[in-house]
Design an enzyme around this catalytic site. Sequence first.
Site, PDB file in Angstrom:
ATOM      1  N   GLY A  94      -2.759  -0.596  -2.957  1.00  0.00           N
ATOM      2  CA  GLY A  94      -1.256   0.614  -3.674  1.00  0.00           C
ATOM      3  C   GLY A  94      -1.075   1.367  -4.462  1.00  0.00           C
ATOM      4  O   GLY A  94      -0.646   1.625  -5.207  1.00  0.00           O
ATOM      5  N   ILE A 136       4.338   3.241  -8.914  1.00  0.00           N
ATOM      6  CA  ILE A 136       4.204   1.715 -10.331  1.00  0.00           C
ATOM      7  C   ILE A 136       2.013   1.668 -10.092  1.00  0.00           C
ATOM      8  O   ILE A 136       1.683   1.412 -10.123  1.00  0.00           O
ATOM      9  CB  ILE A 136       4.963   0.623  -9.612  1.00  0.00           C
ATOM     10  CG1 ILE A 136       5.949   0.477  -9.786  1.00  0.00           C
ATOM     11  CG2 ILE A 136       4.705  -0.827 -10.321  1.00  0.00           C
ATOM     12  CD1 ILE A 136       7.012  -0.061  -9.109  1.00  0.00           C
ATOM     13  N   GLY A 137       1.924   1.609  -8.453  1.00  0.00           N
ATOM     14  CA  GLY A 137       0.049   1.670  -8.559  1.00  0.00           C
ATOM     15  C   GLY A 137      -0.359   2.683  -9.113  1.00  0.00           C
ATOM     16  O   GLY A 137      -1.598   2.170  -9.799  1.00  0.00           O
ATOM     17  N   TYR A 177      11.893  -8.377   3.943  1.00  0.00           N
ATOM     18  CA  TYR A 177      11.005  -7.864   2.621  1.00  0.00           C
ATOM     19  C   TYR A 177      11.857  -8.858   1.698  1.00  0.00           C
ATOM     20  O   TYR A 177      10.425  -9.084   1.264  1.00  0.00           O
ATOM     21  CB  TYR A 177      12.058  -6.763   2.301  1.00  0.00           C
ATOM     22  CG  TYR A 177      11.089  -5.807   1.173  1.00  0.00           C
ATOM     23  CD1 TYR A 177      10.158  -6.178   1.294  1.00  0.00           C
ATOM     24  CD2 TYR A 177      12.177  -5.462  -0.201  1.00  0.00           C
ATOM     25  CE1 TYR A 177       9.724  -5.132  -0.086  1.00  0.00           C
ATOM     26  CE2 TYR A 177      11.232  -5.862  -1.092  1.00  0.00           C
ATOM     27  CZ  TYR A 177      10.091  -4.728  -1.088  1.00  0.00           C
ATOM     28  OH  TYR A 177       9.880  -4.752  -2.633  1.00  0.00           O
TER      29      TYR A 177
END
Length: 289
Positions: free
Chosen positions: A8, A13-14, A159
Site C-alpha cells: 500500500g 501513510i504507505g 474493519y
Amino acid sequence: METAIVTGGTGGIGLVTAVELARRGRHVIIAGRRPEALAAAAERVRAAHPGSSVSTGELDLADLGSVRAFAAGVLRAYPKIDLLVNNAGVMAVPERRLTVDGFELTFGTNHLGHFALTGLLLPALVGRVVTVSAVIARRGRLDFDNLDLHTGYRPMRAYSAAKLANIAFALELAARTDRVRSIAVHPGTAPTGIARHVGPAFRFVAARLVAVGGQSVEEAARPSLYAATDPLAVSGGYYAPRGFMEGRGLPALARVPAAAKDPELRARLWAVSERLTGVTYDLSVAGHV
C-alpha cells in the site's frame, strides 16, 4: 543496502513511509495494485530524494494468486529482505464483498493477504515485520464461526475485526520466533485515503475528529517508521501516538487490546489463517534479526 517492502505504498501513510525509508538509504519496494499508481509513487520517491533506490511490484492482497506471484518475484530477485511493512488495507466497505478466493474482503485483504505474504517471504526475511493496525481494533471481535460475516455484516464491524487480527498476528509471530522482530502499530487519526468507501456522514465526523485531535499523514507515519527503524522498538510491541486518545503525538507503547493478548485466540487465528490461505509458516528458515 537494506531492502524494505511497503504494501500500500502508493499513497497515504504507505507512501510517506516509503519516501522516508528511501531517505534513510533503504532500497524500497513499493507494492500496490495499480501500475499507474506504482509508477507515480516511485517517481514521488525519486523526486523527494534524487539518487534513491526504489522499485515497484504489483500486489493485490485480495487475490492469493497475486500474493504468491509477488512473493515469488521478490524471492527470485532479493536474497534477503530487511523490512516488511504490512501497511495496505481497506476500510468500511459499504456492503459485504468477497475476495478472489471467496473471503470477506476486509478480513481477506487486511489480515489474510498480509498473513500469506509474510509467510511466503519468510525464507528471505532477516529483520523486521511491521503490521499496521488501527485504534478501532479495541472494538474488534473475532467470531470464528462467522469470520466471513455471512450474517450481520457491518462495515466497521468488519474493519475492527480485521484490525484486531492484525495485532493478534503480529504478537503471535513475535511469540513464536525471535528470528524476526514482529511489531504492531497504529497511526492514530489522520486524513488518509483508506476511508474512501465511507459515506458523507462518516466523512464529516472523521473530518471533525482530525481537526480536533488528529494529525497530518506525515505525522501519522511516525509509529510505522519508529517500529521499522528504531533500535529500541521491541518485538511483540504495539506502538501508537502517545497523545490524547492515541490520536496524535510521538510514538510510544500502547495498550494492547485484551483479545489480542489471549494466547488461545491468537493460536486459533494462526491455525485458521494457515488453513484458509494454504500458507504454512516454517519459522526455522527465517533469518536472524
